[in-house]
Design an enzyme around this catalytic site. Structure first.
Site, PDB file in Angstrom:
ATOM      1  N   ASN A 172     -39.549  14.899 -14.319  1.00  0.00           N
ATOM      2  CA  ASN A 172     -40.321  14.921 -13.005  1.00  0.00           C
ATOM      3  C   ASN A 172     -41.167  16.272 -13.337  1.00  0.00           C
ATOM      4  OD1 ASN A 172     -39.143  12.521 -12.025  1.00  0.00           O
ATOM      5  ND2 ASN A 172     -37.629  13.449 -10.665  1.00  0.00           N
ATOM      6  N   ARG A 226     -47.648  -1.803 -14.677  1.00  0.00           N
ATOM      7  CA  ARG A 226     -46.788  -1.151 -15.643  1.00  0.00           C
ATOM      8  C   ARG A 226     -45.827  -2.226 -16.128  1.00  0.00           C
ATOM      9  NH1 ARG A 226     -47.202   4.495 -15.335  1.00  0.00           N
ATOM     10  NH2 ARG A 226     -47.577   5.176 -13.345  1.00  0.00           N
ATOM     11  N   ARG A 268     -51.048   5.826 -15.052  1.00  0.00           N
ATOM     12  CA  ARG A 268     -51.005   7.007 -15.677  1.00  0.00           C
ATOM     13  C   ARG A 268     -49.643   7.203 -16.658  1.00  0.00           C
ATOM     14  NH1 ARG A 268     -50.529  10.897 -11.484  1.00  0.00           N
ATOM     15  NH2 ARG A 268     -52.555  11.376 -11.649  1.00  0.00           N
ATOM     16  N   HIS A 309     -53.467  -1.746  -8.546  1.00  0.00           N
ATOM     17  CA  HIS A 309     -51.797  -1.522  -8.191  1.00  0.00           C
ATOM     18  C   HIS A 309     -51.308  -2.903  -7.283  1.00  0.00           C
ATOM     19  CE1 HIS A 309     -48.482   1.087  -6.389  1.00  0.00           C
ATOM     20  NE2 HIS A 309     -48.657   1.285  -7.730  1.00  0.00           N
ATOM     21  N   TYR A 360     -34.974  -0.012 -10.594  1.00  0.00           N
ATOM     22  CA  TYR A 360     -35.673   0.221  -9.109  1.00  0.00           C
ATOM     23  C   TYR A 360     -35.557  -0.713  -8.214  1.00  0.00           C
ATOM     24  CZ  TYR A 360     -39.090   3.239 -12.051  1.00  0.00           C
ATOM     25  OH  TYR A 360     -39.642   3.898 -12.815  1.00  0.00           O
ATOM     26  N   ARG A 403     -38.837   8.006   0.278  1.00  0.00           N
ATOM     27  CA  ARG A 403     -38.008   8.626  -0.833  1.00  0.00           C
ATOM     28  C   ARG A 403     -38.427   9.875  -1.184  1.00  0.00           C
ATOM     29  NH1 ARG A 403     -39.582   5.937  -5.741  1.00  0.00           N
ATOM     30  NH2 ARG A 403     -40.667   7.821  -6.353  1.00  0.00           N
ATOM     31  N   HIS A 460     -37.839   2.114  -4.438  1.00  0.00           N
ATOM     32  CA  HIS A 460     -39.322   1.799  -4.739  1.00  0.00           C
ATOM     33  C   HIS A 460     -39.871   0.798  -3.680  1.00  0.00           C
ATOM     34  CE1 HIS A 460     -42.794   0.597  -7.392  1.00  0.00           C
ATOM     35  NE2 HIS A 460     -42.772   1.797  -7.607  1.00  0.00           N
TER      36      HIS A 460
END
Length: 706
Positions: free
Chosen positions: A61, A390, A420, A450, A483, A579, A607
């Protein structure tokens, strides 16, 4: 009707709702989130190797934080930007505060490693052996390992006019070596650089003959103990590890390139050599070497992090697998395997009767894969349309799309090349899909796609019928076990027609589609959320109950926050389950005293995005791919879909909202000044941890401790 607002005796703030003091800094809030990750590494209720994994997650992170957030602030300063965020801070002030907090956080991280985790692991027979304590057998094995596995791939670089300082890759492991003496050519080079090839493991497990228990050595120790082999005839006077973090943002002017895939593929290698933003060195590195490195990389002391251990703790993630100690990990669980149907007809027939709700990871991701693979095999399916943000090139989702395209079906895939750190994966899968004839597009120039959607077009006796899957998470079978996300399979004709309209908008050109049930960013979603908050505000001002519960990963959009403040002042009861980053300040008298912000961290990464509005006696419930942030509302293609089926809406409310509000063991409450306090059950209260309860309820697995 009486003027309820005029009669309200509660104190009202004299500050305007856009006043900077009502907003936290986004970057500092992100560091606060990482402090909560560190707390999990320190929590003795968490299995020991899981704690080590949380420490590694924290390092990952922080790497991204410096590569993106800190790099962005540095760029703003370099360009002379005076733009401030809602908190009113200039980039220079933000960078100074962020650097100070990052130094404190990283110091605490290494303190956790050295004072908590390493001693606890040693008590379990898992040891990281220091060179000074190696036995003769261990040193002999290390020497042999170095000769066989390490030496052939090292290329030491002395520094002299013929050997300039080598290019140092982003986050690569390097060693600064100081030397004395002359070589065979009569050269005297007091300084050299050794770069550890990325193919070399950073943590090496020793064989059983090297001692009892499970023993590890760091690659840095292996090279250090044998560094004399790299410089024969010279005396090594110092050996010091260092790592450089670089700006990792990619810049491609989408309006100026003919092929976005080719442009991104050409840009990816530059990520390894972007502008330097951080230097990490061991705290044993002498001052003259530190100064030399700082000068070379043109960094200041604030960019220097001297750490009490390895410079990359992210590599500790490998230890959990290498140690082979399942007793020190979370117990395995089996997701609920209930499937919508086993045959094409039964699957689609079931969806015509009612939608299917999936709560990952407690419920298996397999039905989503089956939905697409069944469609790929079904001769009545004419087309499949899919968004991919992703995933992995070897994903069964991609396999199903390839199978469908190979069978002659019309397959259209919107691949987001600019996700990314997944750009390379997405380029690979896009090329793989194109090779079998799938129609691959890259979304809308200037906007990331997205939204999570998959649409199946099927010919039936009654005509063409559409079936869809929508979700809050990616089409990624691996992260679907890590997730928490909500997905829905549906044959609702209005929702699926909306999906088809959106796909046509993404692949073609035209005006904004008029959607029936879905909300889309960047066009309707922001206005719809504002309108829903205003409606609750109006209800409260009219003396009726106003209620908002919203769950997301980040809350940073100023207009939404201002409207939430106004709703709180009107008496709306607001619970926010955020979160990560939250720049809203809860519990401020007269401003946000009716707003509570909580965060839940645990075994799974939270998530899901779920938005609930009381709406009088007709509640509205939405699941979305979007957080409440500027980028999601205005710079991405996102969707929110309603849960209108009464039974499913009750499930979503209970499982994703109420269970979390009731959590008293793994939930953190945000304080008005920005800190977080972990909830503790009362003396006579049982511990209620949301993830543990859901594991037991939805999978039948016993909850883990905490």
């Amino acid at each position: 009707m009486q003027n309820v607002e005029a009669m309200d005796p509660r104190p009202q703030s004299s500050l305007p709702l856009d006043h900077p003091s009502l907003y936290f800094n986004r970057e500092l809030s992100l560091l606060q989130f990482n402090r909560r990750v560190l707390a999990l590494a320190q929590d003795e209720r968490v299995p020991l190797l899981e704690r080590l994994k949380f420490l590694a997650i924290l390092s990952n992170n922080l790497d991204e934080f410096f590569e993106v957030r800190v790099a962005g602030l540095i760029q703003q300063i370099a360009f002379g930007s005076t733009q401030t965020g809602p908190d009113g801070m200039l980039p220079e002030t933000q960078l100074e505060m962020v650097a100070a907090e990052a130094h404190r956080l990283i110091a605490d991280q290494y303190r956790c490693l050295n004072e908590c985790l390493l001693p606890a692991l040693a008590r379990e027979g898992i040891r990281f052996l220091r060179r000074s304590r190696w036995t003769k057998t261990q040193r002999s094995w290390v020497r042999d390992y170095f000769e066989r596995e390490v030496l052939p791939v090292l290329s030491p670089m002395s520094l002299d006019p013929a050997h300039p300082f080598p290019k140092v890759q982003n986050k690569g492991l390097n060693f600064a070596v100081t030397l004395e003496g002359m070589d065979a050519y009569g050269r005297s080079s007091p300084f050299a650089i050794v770069q550890a090839a990325r193919v070399l493991p950073r943590i090496i497990k020793m064989p059983p003959k090297c001692g009892r228990g499970i023993n590890f050595v760091f690659l840095s120790s292996v090279i250090h103990d044998n560094v004399d082999r790299l410089f024969p005839g010279l005396t090594v006077t110092g050996f010091h590890q260092f790592r450089v973090t670089r700006n990792s943002e990619l810049f491609v002017d989408e309006e100026e390139v003919d092929n976005l895939l080719a442009a991104l593929a050409g840009e990816l290698p530059r990520r390894q050599f972007g502008e330097e933003v951080r230097l990490e060195v061991a705290d044993t590195c002498p001052g003259e070497v530190v100064e030399f490195l700082l000068r070379h990389f043109k960094l200041d002391r604030t960019d220097l992090f001297q750490v009490a251990g390895p410079v990359n703790l992210a590599r500790l993630m490998a230890v959990a697998d290498l140690a082979n100690r399942p007793d020190l990990l979370y117990p395995p669980f089996t997701p609920d395997q209930a499937k919508p149907g086993h045959r094409p007809g039964s699957l689609f027939a079931q969806l015509r009767r009612r939608p299917v709700l999936l709560h990952h990871p407690y419920q298996s991701f397999t039905p989503v894969v089956d939905f697409l693979s069944t469609a790929a095999r079904d001769p009545n399916v004419l087309a499949i349309k899919q968004t991919l943000y992703r995933t992995t090139p070897d994903s069964p989702i991609v396999d199903a799309l390839i199978q469908a395209a190979s069978a002659g079906k019309q397959v259209t895939v919107v691949v987001e090349l600019k996700a990314r750190f997944d750009e390379a994966n997405n380029i690979q899968l896009a090329e793989r899909l194109e090779r079998v004839g799938a129609q691959v597009v890259y979304g809308i120039v200037g906007y990331k796609t997205h939204a999570k959607m998959a649409l199946v077009v099927r010919r039936e006796k009654s005509g063409i019928r559409l079936y869809g899957h929508l979700g809050s998470g990616n089409y990624h079978p691996r992260t679907a076990r890590l997730y928490t996300d909500i997905g829905m399979l549906t044959a609702d004709p209005e929702i699926t027609q909306d999906m088809n309209d959106l796909f046509m908008h993404l692949t073609g050109v035209g005006s904004v589609p008029k959607l029936r049930k879905l909300l889309q960013a960047p066009f309707q979603l922001h206005d719809a959320i504002l309108a829903a908050i205003r409606h609750e505000t109006a209800l409260a001002r009219a003396g009726q109950p106003g209620r908002i519960i919203a769950r997301m990963n980040a809350l940073v959009e100023p207009a939404i926050i201002r409207q939430l403040y106004e709703a709180s002042q009107a008496g709306v009861q607001i619970d926010l389950i955020v979160r990560g980053v939250c720049v809203l300040r809860p519990g401020l008298p007269g401003v946000s005293d009716n707003i509570r912000v909580m965060s839940v961290l645990g075994r799974f990464l939270e998530h899901s995005r779920v938005f609930y509005f009381g709406n009088g006696e007709d509640p509205k419930l939405w699941v979305s791919s979007a957080d409440w942030s500027n980028r999601n509302f205005f710079r991405r293609v996102e969707i929110a879909f309603p849960i209108t089926h009464r039974e499913l809406a009750k499930r979503v409310f209970q499982e994703t909202l109420q269970t979390y509000l009731d959590d008293n063991c793994s939930a953190w409450d945000m304080q008005p000044e920005g800190s977080y306090i972990m909830r503790q059950p009362g003396p006579d209260e049982p511990c209620r941890a949301a993830q543990a309860e859901l594991l037991e309820k939805l999978t039948g697995n016993l909850p883990h401790d905490g």
